[in-house]
Each structure stands twice: as C-alpha cells, then as structure tokens.
Design a protein around this motif. Structure first.
Motif, PDB file in Angstrom:
ATOM      1  N   ARG A 157       7.094 -32.525  -9.676  1.00 33.83           N
ATOM      2  CA  ARG A 157       7.452 -33.930  -9.883  1.00 33.83           C
ATOM      3  C   ARG A 157       7.789 -34.532  -8.531  1.00 33.83           C
ATOM      4  N   MET A 158       7.806 -35.857  -8.500  1.00 34.48           N
ATOM      5  CA  MET A 158       8.174 -36.585  -7.297  1.00 34.48           C
ATOM      6  C   MET A 158       9.606 -37.092  -7.440  1.00 34.48           C
ATOM      7  N   LEU A 159      10.344 -37.082  -6.345  1.00 36.97           N
ATOM      8  CA  LEU A 159      11.679 -37.658  -6.317  1.00 36.97           C
ATOM      9  C   LEU A 159      11.718 -38.700  -5.213  1.00 36.97           C
ATOM     10  N   VAL A 160      12.265 -39.851  -5.520  1.00 34.51           N
ATOM     11  CA  VAL A 160      12.314 -40.927  -4.532  1.00 34.51           C
ATOM     12  C   VAL A 160      13.657 -41.644  -4.614  1.00 34.51           C
ATOM     13  N   GLY A 161      14.193 -41.991  -3.457  1.00 31.12           N
ATOM     14  CA  GLY A 161      15.427 -42.758  -3.437  1.00 31.12           C
ATOM     15  C   GLY A 161      15.170 -44.201  -3.816  1.00 31.12           C
ATOM     16  N   ALA A 162      15.874 -44.664  -4.831  1.00 33.74           N
ATOM     17  CA  ALA A 162      15.844 -46.093  -5.186  1.00 33.74           C
ATOM     18  C   ALA A 162      17.075 -46.692  -4.532  1.00 33.74           C
ATOM     19  N   GLN A 163      16.943 -47.103  -3.271  1.00 31.66           N
ATOM     20  CA  GLN A 163      18.109 -47.287  -2.415  1.00 31.66           C
ATOM     21  C   GLN A 163      18.973 -48.496  -2.749  1.00 31.66           C
ATOM     22  N   THR A 164      18.405 -49.523  -3.334  1.00 36.40           N
ATOM     23  CA  THR A 164      19.255 -50.657  -3.711  1.00 36.40           C
ATOM     24  C   THR A 164      19.850 -50.477  -5.101  1.00 36.40           C
ATOM     25  N   ARG A 165      19.473 -49.413  -5.775  1.00 36.92           N
ATOM     26  CA  ARG A 165      20.076 -49.078  -7.076  1.00 36.92           C
ATOM     27  C   ARG A 165      21.038 -47.900  -6.966  1.00 36.92           C
ATOM     28  N   ASN A 166      21.068 -47.239  -5.774  1.00 33.20           N
ATOM     29  CA  ASN A 166      21.875 -46.037  -5.585  1.00 33.20           C
ATOM     30  C   ASN A 166      21.549 -44.991  -6.651  1.00 33.20           C
ATOM     31  N   GLU A 167      20.251 -44.756  -6.785  1.00 36.47           N
ATOM     32  CA  GLU A 167      19.739 -43.795  -7.760  1.00 36.47           C
ATOM     33  C   GLU A 167      18.645 -42.952  -7.127  1.00 36.47           C
ATOM     34  N   LEU A 168      18.426 -41.792  -7.728  1.00 37.60           N
ATOM     35  CA  LEU A 168      17.282 -40.964  -7.414  1.00 37.60           C
ATOM     36  C   LEU A 168      16.327 -41.072  -8.595  1.00 37.60           C
ATOM     37  N   ALA A 169      15.113 -41.570  -8.337  1.00 39.74           N
ATOM     38  CA  ALA A 169      14.129 -41.731  -9.400  1.00 39.74           C
ATOM     39  C   ALA A 169      13.253 -40.473  -9.459  1.00 39.74           C
ATOM     40  N   VAL A 170      13.085 -39.940 -10.659  1.00 40.35           N
ATOM     41  CA  VAL A 170      12.247 -38.760 -10.893  1.00 40.35           C
ATOM     42  C   VAL A 170      10.968 -39.237 -11.562  1.00 40.35           C
ATOM     43  N   ILE A 171       9.813 -38.878 -10.972  1.00 39.78           N
ATOM     44  CA  ILE A 171       8.531 -39.428 -11.424  1.00 39.78           C
ATOM     45  C   ILE A 171       7.587 -38.320 -11.850  1.00 39.78           C
ATOM     46  N   ASP A 172       6.944 -38.511 -12.981  1.00 38.68           N
ATOM     47  CA  ASP A 172       5.869 -37.635 -13.443  1.00 38.68           C
ATOM     48  C   ASP A 172       4.604 -38.040 -12.676  1.00 38.68           C
TER      49      ASP A 172
END
Length: 308
Positions: A157-172
């Motif tokens: 899977r891909m992980l990306v910082g969603a920096q203005t949401r202060n989240e780590l997004a996990v992508i299929d």
C-alpha cells in the motif's frame, strides 16, 4: 547531544550554492543522484570513485528524485513544469515527461503495479504514472496538501502525509482509493515520511512544530513522539542498521535507533547550513548530505560513517 558520526569524505560539487533537495542512491552501482532545484538540475555522483559523473539539465524547479535500479531509470519531479521526468540511469538521457498536478514534490515506486507516485503538494493529490511508458494511470485526491509518499512493501500500500489535515493517508494502489486516514496527534504539518518495513513502523516529520512521530503500521497507534531540528524535511532509514536519519531545514540532523520496535534518539546536532537532505547506504552504512556551502564556500557532498 552529539551525532554518532564521523566525516569520511568531501566532494566539491559543480555550480554555485543553489539549494539542494531530495537525493537517491543506487547502492549496487554506487551512483548517487541529487536534485539541485534552483538550477533545475540533477547531479549524478559516483560515490565509490568520489567524482561527479554528469549534470542532467532541463528539470525546472526539480525537487524529488528517485533511482529505480531494476529499471535502470531515474525519476525526477520538474516542479515548475508540473511534470515527472524519466531519465536513463546509464546515459542521463531524458526518456519521457508526464503531466502531474500542481507542485509535484516527493516520489515513490510501487514495484507490484509498476507505477511511480508523485505527490502534488499544492495540488492536494497523487499522480500515478506508468513507470515504463510514462502514461498517467490515475489521480488520488488527498483532501488537503500532500506531504511525502512512500510504498509499504509488506502491506502493499501507499502511505502519504496529508499535511494540512495532520493525517497519514493509506491508499490501495490497485483501486487508487484512500482506505484509511490515521490521525497524527501532536503533529503540525506532516511532510517527511519514511518506513521501517520489517519493524512495521512509520516515521513522520512534522515541520510545523519540529516533532517526529512513530506510528505503528499494525495498530496505527502513535508509539513515540520526539523532538527534532526546526523545519524537519527529509528522512532516511538504514534498514540493515535499523537507524533513522532526520534532516531539517535549520541544518540540524537527528539520528534514532529503532530496536525492539521503539525509536530511541541516539544523537541530535547541527550539521551544517542547508543540511536538510540526507540519504544512507544500507550496505556500507555511509550517509550522504549535500550542502550549499562546504569547504571554501563551495557546494559539497559530505559523507559520514557511524561511530561505534
């Protein structure tokens, strides 16, 4: 808190003191690629011979760079042109250019689907490009500005910082959909991301408040929060030594060890002006840091080895 490093080499780099950004190492061939964003160039260095091989031009505003040895290619984000560019690793020839969203920055490679992922920072999305042909396969909206993207080879899977949401997004990466959003409590503006795949840990640099968070990739809980230099940017992980390097725009570098699935800070100190980029060779454990003002005020690549 002194860094557990000793300087082992210095190489003067061509040109003036333009800022450097990301870098990438082909450890098998000893070829090292450095993005020199102010000049729109990638500098290729033979780290074994300690010499500059070539300078690759025509990459306006280049930020991200990643070498994929299995494909004999180097990929770079030409940020000012909103493109990701594929380059022949052996000859330095540009092979193709692919359109991205606004302000492409970091890169990641998905070997299962044969795709390059580009974070469009202000475009708030990921552009997914066929690594062989350059054809755009799709786009993933992040719902906020994008930080760095990485591939998790265990979870595929891909992980990306969603920096203005202060989240780590996990992508299929097959469905091109976000499957989970991981809140990063205590983080302001998550930008840098790196993984310790075997230890099932992620590392996230928060450039708004100089913190490094360690999420567990199994439970998604935050297992640690540590202080780093102001404006942390690039993270590099030595998979063999289980050691993390966190470089900051302020010139500070922080080093941590991830034994027993817990990060322990081993050193933190100011390395040099502009020392906000670091890469590490997991076979020799050498770390590399390009700086705009080295000996004699010239741009230089500084090489370090760990101390016992």
């Amino acid at each position: 808190m002194a860094l557990p490093l000793r300087q082992s080499g210095t190489l003067t780099l061509p040109g003036n003191s333009y800022c450097f950004d990301y870098e990438s190492l082909d450890a098998g061939r000893g070829l090292f690629f450095i993005a020199r964003l102010g000049a729109g160039q990638v500098i290729e260095v033979d780290v074994r011979a300690n010499r500059v091989v070539r300078v690759i031009d025509g990459l306006p505003g280049v930020h991200g760079v990643m070498v994929i040895p299995a494909r004999n290619r180097v990929y770079a984000t030409a940020t000012d042109a909103n493109q990701v560019v594929a380059i022949d690793e052996t000859t330095g020839t540009v092979l193709h250019r692919s359109p991205t969203g606004d302000y492409p920055d970091g890169l990641a490679y998905d070997p299962v689907h044969g795709t390059m992922w580009t974070t469009n920072e202000s475009g708030s999305s990921e552009t997914v490009v066929d690594a062989a042909t350059g054809a755009v396969r799709g786009t993933v909206a992040l719902g906020g500005e994008g930080g760095n993207v990485v591939y998790d080879p265990v979870g595929r899977r891909m992980l990306v910082g969603a920096q203005t949401r202060n989240e780590l997004a996990v992508i299929d990466p097959a469905a091109l959909q976000i499957t989970r959003r991981v809140p990063l409590a205590g983080c302001d503006h998550d930008h840098g991301v790196a993984l310790a795949p075997a230890d099932r840990l992620a590392f996230v640099a928060c450039d708004g408040n100089a913190r490094l968070l360690t999420p567990d990739l199994t439970t998604w809980c935050i297992t640690g929060t540590d202080r780093v230099g102001n404006d942390p940017d690039v993270l590099a992980y030595d998979t063999a030594a289980h050691r993390l390097y966190a470089a900051a725009e302020s010139g500070w570098v922080t080093i941590g060890d991830s034994g027993r699935r817990q990060l322990t800070i081993a050193g933190r100190a100011r390395l040099a002006d502009g020392a906000h980029v670091v890469a590490v060779d997991p076979t020799t454990h050498s770390s590399y840091c390009p700086v705009p003002h080295g000996p004699g005020g010239r741009p230089a690549l500084l090489t370090y080895l760990p101390t016992p």
